[in-house]
Design a protein around this motif. Structure first.
Motif, PDB file in Angstrom:
ATOM      1  N   UNK A 295     -11.159   7.001  -4.018  1.00 33.39           N
ATOM      2  CA  UNK A 295     -11.856   7.761  -5.065  1.00 33.39           C
ATOM      3  C   UNK A 295     -12.689   6.849  -5.959  1.00 33.39           C
ATOM      4  N   UNK A 296     -12.289   5.562  -6.049  1.00 34.35           N
ATOM      5  CA  UNK A 296     -13.030   4.595  -6.850  1.00 34.35           C
ATOM      6  C   UNK A 296     -14.175   3.947  -6.069  1.00 34.35           C
ATOM      7  N   UNK A 297     -14.323   4.343  -4.793  1.00 31.43           N
ATOM      8  CA  UNK A 297     -15.425   3.829  -3.980  1.00 31.43           C
ATOM      9  C   UNK A 297     -15.038   2.691  -3.048  1.00 31.43           C
ATOM     10  N   UNK A 298     -13.748   2.375  -2.963  1.00 34.75           N
ATOM     11  CA  UNK A 298     -13.312   1.322  -2.050  1.00 34.75           C
ATOM     12  C   UNK A 298     -12.325   1.926  -1.053  1.00 34.75           C
ATOM     13  N   UNK A 299     -12.853   2.434   0.044  1.00 29.94           N
ATOM     14  CA  UNK A 299     -12.050   3.093   1.070  1.00 29.94           C
ATOM     15  C   UNK A 299     -11.373   2.036   1.944  1.00 29.94           C
ATOM     16  N   UNK A 300     -10.087   1.851   1.716  1.00 28.20           N
ATOM     17  CA  UNK A 300      -9.316   0.868   2.472  1.00 28.20           C
ATOM     18  C   UNK A 300      -8.595   1.471   3.668  1.00 28.20           C
TER      19      UNK A 300
ATOM     20  N   UNK B  25       0.817  -1.206   0.000  1.00 29.99           N
ATOM     21  CA  UNK B  25       0.000   0.000   0.000  1.00 29.99           C
ATOM     22  C   UNK B  25       0.864   1.275   0.000  1.00 29.99           C
ATOM     23  N   UNK B  26       0.392   2.248  -0.764  1.00 28.64           N
ATOM     24  CA  UNK B  26       0.997   3.583  -0.798  1.00 28.64           C
ATOM     25  C   UNK B  26      -0.108   4.595  -0.559  1.00 28.64           C
ATOM     26  N   UNK B  27       0.270   5.796  -0.142  1.00 27.38           N
ATOM     27  CA  UNK B  27      -0.733   6.840   0.035  1.00 27.38           C
ATOM     28  C   UNK B  27      -1.465   7.114  -1.271  1.00 27.38           C
ATOM     29  N   UNK B  28      -0.721   7.136  -2.384  1.00 24.58           N
ATOM     30  CA  UNK B  28      -1.330   7.416  -3.689  1.00 24.58           C
ATOM     31  C   UNK B  28      -2.337   6.338  -4.059  1.00 24.58           C
ATOM     32  N   UNK B  29      -1.988   5.060  -3.858  1.00 26.30           N
ATOM     33  CA  UNK B  29      -2.934   3.999  -4.184  1.00 26.30           C
ATOM     34  C   UNK B  29      -4.152   4.055  -3.276  1.00 26.30           C
ATOM     35  N   UNK B  30      -3.954   4.254  -1.976  1.00 22.12           N
ATOM     36  CA  UNK B  30      -5.096   4.302  -1.056  1.00 22.12           C
ATOM     37  C   UNK B  30      -6.050   5.436  -1.423  1.00 22.12           C
TER      38      UNK B  30
END
Length: 125
Positions: free
Chosen positions: A57-62, A47-52
């Motif tokens: 933004x795509x609707x999957x808040x991890x 995981x990276x901040x950019x990916x999270x």
């Protein structure tokens, strides 16, 4: 009942992705899958901040904790068994996290080529 040993994209025994946080569709630390895994959680991703931010933004808040599900939320640096479709979406957007090939389930190759995965390869550290 224990599942038989799964294979990774390299053709060897599937390795552990993460136990802190505990990941995997079966919450066994590995990116195992079976027909009940509708999201195909097979990519061991760093995981990276950019990916999270992309995933949120795509609707999957991890990143937001969900205590009602025993989920503490992810942060940059965590390893997580990611849905292959989310990884592909992120790759197309230039936001794909790196992957641990030894901990990424062979099922991933039904969706992404090994050559493409190797472009993002790293090891859990």
């Amino acid at each position: 009942m224990a599942r038989p040993a799964s294979r990774n994209v390299l053709g060897t025994e599937l390795q552990l992705c993460s136990t802190d946080p505990m990941t995997g569709y079966f919450r066994d630390g590995c990116c195992n899958t079976d027909p009940t895994d509708g999201g195909t959680h097979v990519v061991c991703a760093h995981m990276t901040d950019a990916f999270l931010a992309f995933s949120k933004a795509q609707g999957n808040d991890l990143s937001t904790p969900r205590p009602e599900y025993g989920f503490t939320g992810l942060k940059a640096g965590d390893w997580w068994c990611l849905c292959v479709s989310r990884w592909k979406d992120a790759e197309a957007a230039g936001m794909a996290p790196s992957v641990n090939l030894a901990a990424t389930h062979v099922e991933t190759l039904q969706y992404v080529s090994l050559d493409k995965l190797k472009e993002y390869a790293t090891e859990n550290t």
